[in-house]
Scaffold this active site. Structure first.
Site, PDB file in Angstrom:
ATOM      1  CE  LYS A   1     -43.895 -52.486  64.182  1.00 35.85           C
ATOM      2  NZ  LYS A   1     -44.361 -52.192  65.551  1.00 35.85           N
TER       3      LYS A   1
ATOM      4  CG  ASP B   1     -46.525 -57.610  66.171  1.00 36.69           C
ATOM      5  OD1 ASP B   1     -46.151 -58.803  66.279  1.00 36.69           O
ATOM      6  OD2 ASP B   1     -47.725 -57.273  66.224  1.00 36.69           O
TER       7      ASP B   1
END
Length: 282
Positions: A153, A171
């Site tokens: 991420k 996320d």
């Protein structure tokens, strides 16, 4: 209501309307092609609504974005943006940060929470950048995820926004909306990234991430989504999970959608809202 119970094929007059959570006739199961078409309509619609979508962390270079993204774990981008001016004034380069006094570093980043573990991660990253990458943030996924505390991420945030290399940032907001939109039923971030990546052209991945995250922060909230104020309600198989009354839904809108400051102290020029206040003024 899951995507398998809904159908993007039940469009009315080309408007792409999906039977929502309010009852009515039973929709046919959505085909893979129907889901992909609906997903791409959602992306186009979000692009119009959030034409100003951007990374909501203040940064001036790849190093600042990497450090800010690590600090953003389990806190808001706003709190990070209010903290990093002091941090980068004290430690503007990886070499500076690698030589930081841990206690002083913890004091500066304390407002972001979990400051001891974050300070350890920042020191580890900075030492690795200094010793293994000549003080430069690498522009390759494999190199970024080799840094202490950096996962896919964080790596995609840096690659997409500092290097212009497409990536999907999965996320908590992206995970929630990808499932609500019926793009995936997965819960593992890597699997979500892979499945969503098959739906959209690679060139769209970075901006898609911004748009979906913007929508999750402003309208499609975790506990009380503002369904009645949602511009893509007609495309969403989860319509009805939140407040459907338009007037009550408007009161749930956040940031610029609700008339409040955004998360960046230094937002892009086309941002339609107000800049966030510095930490001392918050």
């Amino acid at each position: 209501m899951s995507a398998s119970q809904d159908s993007a094929e039940s469009e009315r007059g080309g408007a792409g309307r999906v039977s929502g959570g309010g009852g009515g006739s039973r929709a046919r199961p959505e085909t893979r092609l129907g889901m992909v078409r609906r997903a791409r309509k959602i992306n186009r619609a979000l692009a119009e609504v959030y034409y100003y979508a951007h990374p909501e962390l203040d940064f001036r270079n790849p190093f600042e974005l990497l450090i800010a993204t690590v600090l953003s774990a389990q806190t808001t981008d706003l709190r990070v943006n209010q903290t990093t001016p002091r941090l980068f004034a004290a430690y503007p380069t990886p070499d500076d940060l690698a030589n930081a006094d841990p206690a002083e570093l913890e004091r500066i980043i304390r407002p972001t929470g979990f400051f001891r573990s974050k300070a350890k991660a920042l020191l580890g990253i900075s030492v690795a950048l200094r010793d293994r990458f000549d003080g430069q943030v690498p522009g390759r996924l494999d190199d970024l995820v080799s840094l202490p505390g950096v996962g896919r991420k964080t790596a995609h945030v840096v690659l997409g926004n500092a290097f212009g290399r497409p990536g999907i940032t999965v996320d908590t907001h992206f995970q929630r909306l990808a499932r609500r939109f019926g793009w995936t039923e997965q819960k593992d971030p890597d699997k979500i990234e892979a499945e969503v990546g098959e739906i959209f052209p690679k060139k769209e991945w970075t901006m898609l991430s911004h748009r979906v995250i913007f929508h999750g922060r402003r309208i499609c909230h975790s506990r009380k989504p503002a369904c009645g104020a949602c511009p893509i309600a007609h495309l969403c198989p989860s319509f009805g999970e939140g407040e459907t009354d338009p007037e009550r839904a408007k009161k749930l809108l956040k940031y610029e959608m609700g008339g409040f400051p955004g998360q960046r102290l230094d937002p892009p020029a086309d941002y339609p809202g107000k800049p966030a206040p510095p930490l001392d003024a918050a």
